[in-house]
Write a protein that holds these residues in place. Structure first.
Motif, PDB file in Angstrom:
ATOM      1  N   MET A 210       0.824  -1.206   0.000  1.00  0.00           N
ATOM      2  CA  MET A 210       0.000   0.000   0.000  1.00  0.00           C
ATOM      3  C   MET A 210       0.857   1.254   0.000  1.00  0.00           C
ATOM      4  SD  MET A 210      -2.828   1.451   2.726  1.00  0.00           S
ATOM      5  CE  MET A 210      -3.887   0.022   2.660  1.00  0.00           C
ATOM      6  N   LEU A 211       1.969   1.238   0.739  1.00  0.00           N
ATOM      7  CA  LEU A 211       2.863   2.397   0.759  1.00  0.00           C
ATOM      8  C   LEU A 211       3.286   2.765  -0.651  1.00  0.00           C
ATOM      9  CD1 LEU A 211       4.709   4.465   2.208  1.00  0.00           C
ATOM     10  CD2 LEU A 211       6.451   2.658   2.295  1.00  0.00           C
ATOM     11  N   GLU A 212       3.746   1.790  -1.404  1.00  0.00           N
ATOM     12  CA  GLU A 212       4.212   2.058  -2.760  1.00  0.00           C
ATOM     13  C   GLU A 212       3.061   2.440  -3.680  1.00  0.00           C
ATOM     14  OE1 GLU A 212       7.851  -1.114  -2.050  1.00  0.00           O
ATOM     15  OE2 GLU A 212       6.351  -1.524  -3.622  1.00  0.00           O
ATOM     16  N   ALA A 213       1.884   1.837  -3.464  1.00  0.00           N
ATOM     17  CA  ALA A 213       0.711   2.209  -4.266  1.00  0.00           C
ATOM     18  C   ALA A 213       0.343   3.667  -4.041  1.00  0.00           C
ATOM     19  CB  ALA A 213      -0.466   1.300  -3.919  1.00  0.00           C
ATOM     20  N   LEU A 214       0.398   4.126  -2.790  1.00  0.00           N
ATOM     21  CA  LEU A 214       0.093   5.520  -2.494  1.00  0.00           C
ATOM     22  C   LEU A 214       1.176   6.454  -3.030  1.00  0.00           C
ATOM     23  CD1 LEU A 214      -1.351   5.188   1.107  1.00  0.00           C
ATOM     24  CD2 LEU A 214      -2.486   6.332  -0.807  1.00  0.00           C
ATOM     25  N   MET A 215       2.420   6.088  -2.880  1.00  0.00           N
ATOM     26  CA  MET A 215       3.494   6.912  -3.432  1.00  0.00           C
ATOM     27  C   MET A 215       3.299   7.109  -4.936  1.00  0.00           C
ATOM     28  SD  MET A 215       6.739   5.219  -1.374  1.00  0.00           S
ATOM     29  CE  MET A 215       7.998   5.977  -2.416  1.00  0.00           C
ATOM     30  N   LEU A 216       2.980   6.022  -5.618  1.00  0.00           N
ATOM     31  CA  LEU A 216       2.867   6.055  -7.071  1.00  0.00           C
ATOM     32  C   LEU A 216       1.649   6.843  -7.538  1.00  0.00           C
ATOM     33  CD1 LEU A 216       4.294   4.831  -9.580  1.00  0.00           C
ATOM     34  CD2 LEU A 216       2.673   2.951  -9.452  1.00  0.00           C
ATOM     35  N   THR A 217       0.552   6.761  -6.800  1.00  0.00           N
ATOM     36  CA  THR A 217      -0.700   7.336  -7.274  1.00  0.00           C
ATOM     37  C   THR A 217      -1.042   8.685  -6.662  1.00  0.00           C
ATOM     38  OG1 THR A 217      -1.972   6.122  -5.585  1.00  0.00           O
ATOM     39  CG2 THR A 217      -1.675   5.054  -7.726  1.00  0.00           C
ATOM     40  N   HIS A 218      -0.413   9.076  -5.554  1.00  0.00           N
ATOM     41  CA  HIS A 218      -0.849  10.264  -4.826  1.00  0.00           C
ATOM     42  C   HIS A 218       0.186  11.373  -4.718  1.00  0.00           C
ATOM     43  CE1 HIS A 218      -4.180   7.704  -3.715  1.00  0.00           C
ATOM     44  NE2 HIS A 218      -4.709   8.626  -2.954  1.00  0.00           N
ATOM     45  N   THR A 219       1.369  11.212  -5.297  1.00  0.00           N
ATOM     46  CA  THR A 219       2.398  12.244  -5.123  1.00  0.00           C
ATOM     47  C   THR A 219       2.967  12.777  -6.431  1.00  0.00           C
ATOM     48  OG1 THR A 219       4.261  10.687  -4.965  1.00  0.00           O
ATOM     49  CG2 THR A 219       3.071  11.189  -2.922  1.00  0.00           C
ATOM     50  N   THR A 220       2.488  12.289  -7.562  1.00  0.00           N
ATOM     51  CA  THR A 220       2.894  12.786  -8.887  1.00  0.00           C
ATOM     52  C   THR A 220       4.417  12.876  -9.023  1.00  0.00           C
ATOM     53  OG1 THR A 220       0.887  14.152  -8.736  1.00  0.00           O
ATOM     54  CG2 THR A 220       2.236  14.431 -10.691  1.00  0.00           C
ATOM     55  N   TYR A 221       5.101  11.825  -8.570  1.00  0.00           N
ATOM     56  CA  TYR A 221       6.547  11.708  -8.744  1.00  0.00           C
ATOM     57  C   TYR A 221       7.298  12.922  -8.188  1.00  0.00           C
ATOM     58  CZ  TYR A 221       4.874   8.117 -11.951  1.00  0.00           C
ATOM     59  OH  TYR A 221       4.226   7.046 -12.501  1.00  0.00           O
ATOM     60  N   ALA A 222       6.866  13.378  -7.012  1.00  0.00           N
ATOM     61  CA  ALA A 222       7.463  14.571  -6.418  1.00  0.00           C
ATOM     62  C   ALA A 222       8.983  14.472  -6.257  1.00  0.00           C
ATOM     63  CB  ALA A 222       6.801  14.865  -5.069  1.00  0.00           C
ATOM     64  N   PRO A 223       9.548  13.332  -5.822  1.00  0.00           N
ATOM     65  CA  PRO A 223      11.014  13.290  -5.699  1.00  0.00           C
ATOM     66  C   PRO A 223      11.726  13.427  -7.032  1.00  0.00           C
ATOM     67  CG  PRO A 223       9.989  11.460  -4.517  1.00  0.00           C
ATOM     68  CD  PRO A 223       8.929  12.078  -5.367  1.00  0.00           C
ATOM     69  N   LEU A 224      11.099  12.970  -8.118  1.00  0.00           N
ATOM     70  CA  LEU A 224      11.729  13.103  -9.428  1.00  0.00           C
ATOM     71  C   LEU A 224      11.735  14.562  -9.876  1.00  0.00           C
ATOM     72  CD1 LEU A 224      13.108  11.539 -11.659  1.00  0.00           C
ATOM     73  CD2 LEU A 224      10.873  11.198 -12.739  1.00  0.00           C
ATOM     74  N   PHE A 225      10.658  15.297  -9.596  1.00  0.00           N
ATOM     75  CA  PHE A 225      10.680  16.739  -9.846  1.00  0.00           C
ATOM     76  C   PHE A 225      11.845  17.388  -9.099  1.00  0.00           C
ATOM     77  CE2 PHE A 225       6.440  16.264 -11.557  1.00  0.00           C
ATOM     78  CZ  PHE A 225       6.283  17.338 -12.421  1.00  0.00           C
ATOM     79  N   ALA A 226      11.993  17.026  -7.814  1.00  0.00           N
ATOM     80  CA  ALA A 226      13.075  17.601  -7.017  1.00  0.00           C
ATOM     81  C   ALA A 226      14.431  17.233  -7.603  1.00  0.00           C
ATOM     82  CB  ALA A 226      12.968  17.131  -5.571  1.00  0.00           C
TER      83      ALA A 226
END
Length: 815
Positions: A210-226
């Motif tokens: 679930m952690l990874e599912a939420l990261m993938l679906t709810h944060t719009t790749y925020a660390p990649l933007f950073a």
């Protein structure tokens, strides 16, 4: 092949043993049952706790002892009773596993193995069975067995850190979206790996986090933007999109302006033409800096008009716009009524969403009533042998390959996020996906870039594009030209599948509709992913993920009780793509059995309506309204986000705390302020729900002096469910997904090396598994490879196509 096989649901005869409980497992196995699987729900003597759940507290008021959400999630399943905690119960379950293709469980990691129901024990009974395990953090890693619930996992995932305004606490997404996302990925994993199970008898252990599912679906790749911006480790702040959900004279209306043109049209719509071309207003960052001024200006226009008037005017401008759907209005929207989107539940009669896909050549399984506890036990007839066929689902299929979709070829006419996510899943599973763009109108997701348009090849710096198009080849072809259309037809003739997510008139406008494409490839499977569908009053309206969250009820449930609806942000794109991929796997099985392709319609909005179904189901069954409750829980307290002591790294740290029983409350009290532990007015959950405001003030006063991470450790040791509100931009520092190999380092031309996420499913038996085998393509990167190597164009022909601008490797904006 008999007529019955041709018109039956695609996975008819595939047995699934459901050992799970709750929403994630329930939705996972509902998706399987809807596609024809024989789902046998194995329940403990007291039944699945979801039978006793009503978010509104209305259980039984409609005369049925089982909750309406349970009845929605359990249609077309059978129920038997077996206690997995006893030897007799385990023996009974293992008897059911004989002949089964899939087992689904959502116990804490290690419990299935301890009970004798791990993958080795299951495959000793049925060698080809797969086990789908759903859990908060997945197997392996330092947090694997950490107690958690959906709210605290939202905290760990970065989701909560992105949402809300700075004058109030950060905010969770309403409606348990993490549970629904986890169930979706569980079902998608099951049907994807079934491609090898049914063809070769190969089973897998599929571990869903679930952690990874939420990261993938709810944060719009925020660390990649950073990472693209060179700002790794810098925490993000929370915000709401501008414009988004705005007040009308009679309710709320939702806008979405993804492109610069859409915002320019919006500015003109509300009488602010001076904003057009001004970076202070055209850019989201500029609008955020003028938050209050912007909201006031928009409200001056919207609040003097009704929702219907605003929708009519904005639609003329082709601006994505919808009414904010709530429990009462959603089933009554004319578009949903005309399409038959809501149908009666076969046990109870309340309206529920229909399945989110429509097949042209596959029978839809009619919903059957959800079972009473133990209705179909104690004995279940032996499973039928799986449907066999001498043919493969695709000509280049290799059932023994390292990935389940190896050899499948997909012509990918998609853009933005939802469509590309569907094809991206397939690409990570081994498919040869060829992403088709135009040298004059590239994938719109490229415009969400981290570089100014004045910089050469600025469009290659889009983090979302870079994240959701790995493992694909890319060509850039002008489909408006006859030569471009010919290239597309030749590509389709060499492909098994076409996926597209344009508005309904675009592909037919190119001369690339279903009739034309199936003529060059008679067994073609075509997935169409329009926002609202191929039929109905809203067919030609545009829509994005934000639009779906606004209309489906997701936004209605997200926000504080005294505030406006807010967007969950992003979930509808990857989850719509996941539902499209589920439909594709069903169509592949249909083609394996029958040799026939078909057209499949998977609308974004109908996927969202299934994920948000609880809102409408509670209203329809009980007449109850589920409103916004901020970070709180429906039946336990306290639950919320509380401030912690600022640090040099994070000036605004918060902790999530979720007390789910009286013992946890006592432990929280004993740590924060021992004197409150004996307060008789706060002894029970109902007492604490009434006093929630007072408790929130007490907890905040105590936590604000604490270091966040030290407080998380201390409360976890005392058995209190908690989590940091982890900054989404810093998720690459989180140990749990890193230990599971969720991120992989990928080097891409121009942008360099960055960490990209995989999918929230680990096939545990495949030790050499790697998500990203090639980086996302630059514009037209594989023109020569695909057109020359696959489609047979010689060097002279390729040079001519380049010279004439039919193909290209640069985006010529405005040509």
């Amino acid at each position: 092949m008999t007529a019955d096989v041709a018109r039956e649901a695609p996975f008819t005869g595939v047995r699934v043993i459901d050992l799970s409980s709750g929403i994630a497992g329930g939705y996972c196995t509902k998706l399987l049952a809807d596609l024809g699987c024989d789902v046998i729900k194995v329940e403990p003597p007291g039944g699945d706790p979801l039978r006793q759940w009503s978010a509104s507290g209305s259980l039984g008021t409609d005369g049925d002892p089982d909750g309406a959400l349970f009845r929605f999630l359990s249609t077309s399943k059978r129920s038997v009773i077996a206690d997995a905690g006893t030897a007799d119960g385990v023996g009974a379950i293992l008897l059911l596993v004989s002949g089964a293709a899939v087992v689904v469980e959502n116990w804490a990691p290690g419990v299935a193995e301890a009970r004798g129901l791990g993958i080795d024990a299951l495959q000793a009974v049925e060698s080809s069975v797969s086990l789908v395990s759903l859990s908060a953090f997945g197997r392996g890693g330092p947090q694997s067995t950490l107690p958690a619930n959906e709210f605290t996992v939202q905290g760990w995932s970065g989701s909560i850190s992105t949402r809300g305004t700075l004058d109030r606490p950060p905010l969770t997404a309403g409606g348990a979206t993490g549970e629904w996302a986890t169930g979706t990925f569980g079902a998608l994993a099951a049907v994807t790996f079934l491609q090898q199970t049914l063809a070769r008898g190969r089973g897998d252990h599929l571990d869903v986090s679930m952690l990874e599912a939420l990261m993938l679906t709810h944060t719009t790749y925020a660390p990649l933007f950073a990472s693209y911006l060179g700002q790794r480790g810098v925490p993000n702040t929370r915000s709401i999109e501008l414009p988004s959900i705005e007040p009308a004279s009679d309710g709320w209306v939702g806008f979405c302006t993804v492109s610069g043109q859409q915002f320019a049209d919006f500015a003109n719509l509300i009488g602010r033409p001076e904003w057009v071309g001004d970076p202070a207003w055209m850019l989201q960052t500029g609008r955020q800096q003028r938050y209050r001024e912007f909201r006031v200006a928009v409200a001056e226009w919207t609040s003097t008009r009704t929702v219907a008037e605003i929708v009519d005017e904005a639609t003329l401008w082709r601006i994505p716009v919808v009414p904010i759907g709530d429990d009462a209005t959603i089933p009554e929207f004319d578009h949903f009524v005309e399409r038959g989107t809501f149908v009666p539940n076969p046990r109870g009669g309340f309206l529920q969403p229909s399945a989110p896909y429509r097949f042209s050549d596959t029978a839809a399984r009619p919903f059957e009533p959800s079972p009473r506890l133990g209705e179909h036990g104690p004995a279940i007839e032996p499973a039928l042998p799986p449907r066999t066929s001498v043919r493969l689902a695709w000509a280049r299929a290799n059932p023994d390959s390292d990935k389940p979709l190896r050899g499948l070829r997909i012509a990918d006419f998609t853009a933005y996020w939802a469509g590309p996510f569907a094809s991206h899943w397939c690409a990570t599973m081994g498919a040869d996906v060829i992403h088709v763009e135009s040298p004059t109108r590239a994938d719109g997701m490229r415009t969400a870039t981290t570089r100014p348009m004045s910089e050469d090849r600025w469009y290659e710096w889009g983090p979302v594009f870079g994240a959701v198009n790995t493992d694909k080849r890319g060509i850039a072809v002008d489909l408006t030209r006859p030569e471009g259309r010919e290239i597309a037809l030749r590509l389709v003739a060499e492909s098994d599948v076409v996926i597209e997510n344009f508005s309904p008139r675009v592909m037919p406008g190119f001369g690339l509709g279903w009739d034309e494409l199936s003529a060059v490839r008679p067994d073609l499977i075509m997935i169409r992913m329009p926002a609202f569908g191929l039929t109905g009053p809203w067919t030609d309206r545009t829509g994005f993920a934000q639009t779906m969250e606004q209309i489906s009820g997701m936004a209605w449930r997200t926000g504080f009780a005294d505030g406006q609806p807010l967007l969950p942000r992003g979930a509808c794109d990857p989850l719509a793509g996941s539902h499209a991929a589920i439909a594709l796997m069903a169509a592949l099985e249909h083609r394996r059995r029958t040799g026939r392709g078909q057209l499949i319609e998977v609308t974004m909005v109908e996927a969202a309506l299934n994920l948000a179904a609880e809102l409408v189901v509670e209203r329809q069954a009980y007449g109850a309204t589920l409103g916004r409750i901020g970070n709180r829980a429906h039946h336990t307290a306290p639950q919320g986000c509380y401030p912690c002591r600022p640090t040099n790294i994070d000036a605004d740290p918060w902790i999530c705390i979720s007390v789910t029983d009286d013992e946890q409350w006592s432990n929280l009290c004993s740590f924060l302020w021992a004197a409150e532990a004996d307060d008789p007015t706060l002894a029970t959950a109902p007492d604490r729900l009434v006093a929630h405001d007072r408790i929130d003030a007490m907890v905040s006063a105590a936590t604000v002096t604490c270091d966040r991470d030290e407080l998380v450790r201390a409360l976890t040791e005392r058995g209190v469910l908690c989590a940091p509100v982890w900054p989404a931009r810093c998720l690459d520092e989180l140990a749990q997904p890193r230990a599971r190999g969720f991120g992989e380092s990928v080097d891409r031309e121009l942008v360099g090396r960055h960490e990209l996420w995989g999918m929230p499913v680990r096939p545990l038996g495949r030790a050499d598994w790697r998500w990203h085998e090639r980086p996302s393509p630059t514009v037209g990167e594989h023109n020569d490879d695909v057109l020359g190597g696959l489609l047979g164009y010689d060097t002279a022909a390729l040079d001519g196509l380049r010279t004439s601008g039919v193909i290209g490797d640069r985006w010529v904006v405005g040509r």
